[in-house]
Design a protein around this motif. Structure first.
Motif, short mmCIF file in Angstrom:
data_model
loop_
_atom_site.label_atom_id
_atom_site.label_comp_id
_atom_site.label_asym_id
_atom_site.label_seq_id
_atom_site.Cartn_x
_atom_site.Cartn_y
_atom_site.Cartn_z
N PRO A 71 0.66 -1.29 0.06
CA PRO A 71 -0.10 0.07 -0.01
C PRO A 71 0.79 1.24 0.11
O PRO A 71 0.43 2.16 0.62
N PHE A 72 1.88 1.24 -0.85
CA PHE A 72 2.80 2.36 -0.96
C PHE A 72 3.01 2.74 -2.44
O PHE A 72 3.18 2.10 -3.20
N CYS A 73 3.11 4.36 -2.54
CA CYS A 73 3.29 4.83 -3.75
C CYS A 73 4.31 6.01 -3.59
O CYS A 73 4.28 6.80 -2.44
N GLU A 74 4.82 6.46 -4.64
CA GLU A 74 5.76 7.66 -4.48
C GLU A 74 5.01 8.72 -4.67
O GLU A 74 5.33 10.05 -4.08
N PRO A 130 4.17 -2.05 -5.66
CA PRO A 130 5.10 -2.94 -5.04
C PRO A 130 6.51 -2.28 -5.13
O PRO A 130 7.29 -2.53 -4.16
N THR A 131 6.85 -1.78 -6.15
CA THR A 131 8.37 -1.39 -6.20
C THR A 131 8.68 -0.12 -5.58
O THR A 131 9.91 0.37 -5.76
N PRO A 164 7.29 4.30 -13.45
CA PRO A 164 8.58 4.97 -14.13
C PRO A 164 9.43 5.14 -13.09
O PRO A 164 10.62 4.91 -13.20
N ALA A 165 9.21 6.03 -12.11
CA ALA A 165 10.11 6.38 -11.05
C ALA A 165 10.80 5.37 -10.21
O ALA A 165 11.84 5.26 -9.53
N GLN A 202 5.09 13.61 -14.19
CA GLN A 202 6.17 12.44 -14.64
C GLN A 202 6.61 13.33 -15.96
O GLN A 202 6.03 13.83 -16.89
N LYS A 203 8.05 12.97 -16.41
CA LYS A 203 8.59 13.24 -17.39
C LYS A 203 8.74 12.18 -18.38
O LYS A 203 9.00 11.06 -18.22
#
Length: 469
Positions: A71-74, A130-131, A164-165, A202-203
């Motif tokens: 349950p995590f995102c940047e 997840p990443t 992507p990040a 995002q780029k």
């Protein structure tokens, strides 16, 4: 905010499935995504939930699926209403992994108590992202799945989502070494101005760099997610993203309609520009569908397109993998993950609002191990709900519902159980009949409205009573 009141779930009589279903329910093509039935908003907290040893008694254990929800995102995109927290520090993710291991051990003990062979045939890491976990965190997560749960990740199809990040070389190396067979990257759009409109900073250079690394890792299936219906998006700009995605030769492309839900970043900010939003999304969907079909992809659901002759098609055909195919035997780990058995679907608390999500994650980390031995939030499944779930799993797929298979499971035909719903589909010309019931191409375009037609009155009432938080 307070949580929903505690409810003790009890069985109910089957719903009156012959009741009229109003055609007005199809007023918009975009009622909601239908990934798993019933929706998590239908679950309620249990005052004294049943033990997992009882829940899994009598269930088939030799063809289980393992799902871990991270349950995590940047960052949190403007359209996102998933259960996820942004910017969690490492002490939180480490504590979450510690708790996940405790939950996994309690779950494995309940499965082993059945005294039968346990085998996992599918696995997936979802989220969230997840990443977002570090390479060391991903390694620990994989170890937990293999050494505690007993899932051989190198021997089964397993999928993981990335962004992507966070698709960094060290994280990708972990996924490749552990044998990930499918990696899905949420690009959504290759145009920076559309990304900004979707509140997704995002780029393009970051997207291309991530895809370069993923292609070099040579995962059997690379999936690219795209979104249509962004404010200002046209066929021309959508073609730019489609062609950019196709240049990477992905085995799968998912096309998602943009939804704007309460408590999300786009709530109250998305505006129509001339034509209605529904018309824009339908127009872009048809354009994207036709573009991918012309490029040699086959459509397997409203969202899913697979390149012919690739691992995506072979794996889906061999394993029966689809968006909707999980009837029972799903073992979920992590806050927000769902588990499916024949008689009960269970999970943890659920929310969208940032403060509530953080509270629920904190509560999960503090959960005593003993509590993981019982279901906490759940929805009871009876024959009526199982019929509806099966129809949603088959009718919304290009393969359709095989009438005799349905009759063999449930004793009669789909039309006999759901006459009003099938009458609406037939009246609209969205259904082909015979031995297999399939949605027509236009019926598939309206799949996000067709699916909710088959929701039970109980599910509709529970979802309506759920308070957004």
């Amino acid at each position: 905010m307070s949580t929903s009141p505690l409810l003790q779930l009890t069985p109910r009589p089957p719903a009156d499935t012959s009741a009229d279903t109003p055609a007005e329910a199809l007023g918009t093509p975009y009622r909601q995504y239908v990934y798993a039935y019933p929706h998590q908003k239908s679950y309620r907290a249990l005052a004294d939930g049943p033990a997992l040893t009882d829940i899994w008694a009598g269930e088939r254990l030799d063809a289980l699926s393992l799902y871990v929800h991270v349950p995590f995102c940047e960052m949190r995109c403007g359209f996102c209403n998933l259960f996820t927290r942004t910017g969690a520090p490492e002490q939180i993710t480490t504590a979450w992994l510690d708790t996940l291991e405790r939950q996994a051990r309690a779950t494995r003990e309940a499965l082993e108590a059945q005294g039968r062979d346990i085998r996992f045939t599918l696995a997936a890491f979802g989220g969230g992202t997840p990443t977002y976990l570090t390479a060391a965190g991903l390694t620990r997560l994989a170890d937990l799945c293999e050494n505690v749960m007993g899932a051989d990740l190198r021997a089964v199809p397993w999928s993981v989502e990335t962004s992507p990040a966070t698709a960094t070389p060290d994280r990708i190396a972990v996924l490749a070494e552990r044998g990930a067979t499918r990696v899905s990257i949420g690009v959504q759009t290759f145009l920076e101005e559309e990304a900004r409109a979707a509140v997704r900073p995002q780029k393009r250079s970051e997207v291309d760099a991530a895809l370069t690394r993923l292609k070099a890792a040579a995962f059997p299936i690379l999936n690219i997610d795209l979104i249509y219906g962004i404010q200002g998006q046209t066929e021309e700009t959508f073609r730019t993203s489609l062609d950019a995605a196709l240049s990477w030769e992905p085995e799968e492309v998912y096309l998602y309609p943009l939804y704007v839900r309460p408590l999300t970043g786009l709530d109250g900010r998305h505006e129509d520009t001339g034509e209605s939003w529904d018309e824009q999304r339908l127009r872009l969907y048809r354009f994207g569908r036709d573009h991918l079909l012309a490029a040699g992809y086959r459509q397997t659901s409203m969202r899913v397109f697979q390149r012919a002759g690739t691992a995506a098609v072979d794996q889906a055909d061999d394993a029966g993998i689809s968006e909707y195919n999980q009837q029972a035997g799903m073992v979920g780990l992590g806050v927000g993950a769902r588990s499916f058995t024949t008689g009960l679907h269970y999970t943890t608390d659920y929310a969208v609002a940032v403060p509530e999500v953080r509270r629920i994650i904190d509560d999960y980390i503090a959960t005593p191990t003993e509590d993981f031995r019982r279901a906490q939030w759940a929805f009871t499944m009876d024959d009526d709900e199982r019929r509806r779930m099966y129809l949603l799993q088959t009718l919304l797929e290009s393969g359709g519902t095989v009438v005799e298979q349905y009759r063999g499971r449930f004793g009669d035909t789909p039309a006999a159980h759901f006459p009003a719903q099938f009458a609406i589909l037939a009246e609209r010309g969205w259904l082909t009949g015979g031995d297999t019931l399939r949605l027509t191409p236009e019926g598939m375009a309206w799949a996000d409205a067709v699916g909710p037609l088959f929701f039970s009155p109980r599910v509709d009432a529970a979802m309506a009573a759920y308070r957004d938080r």
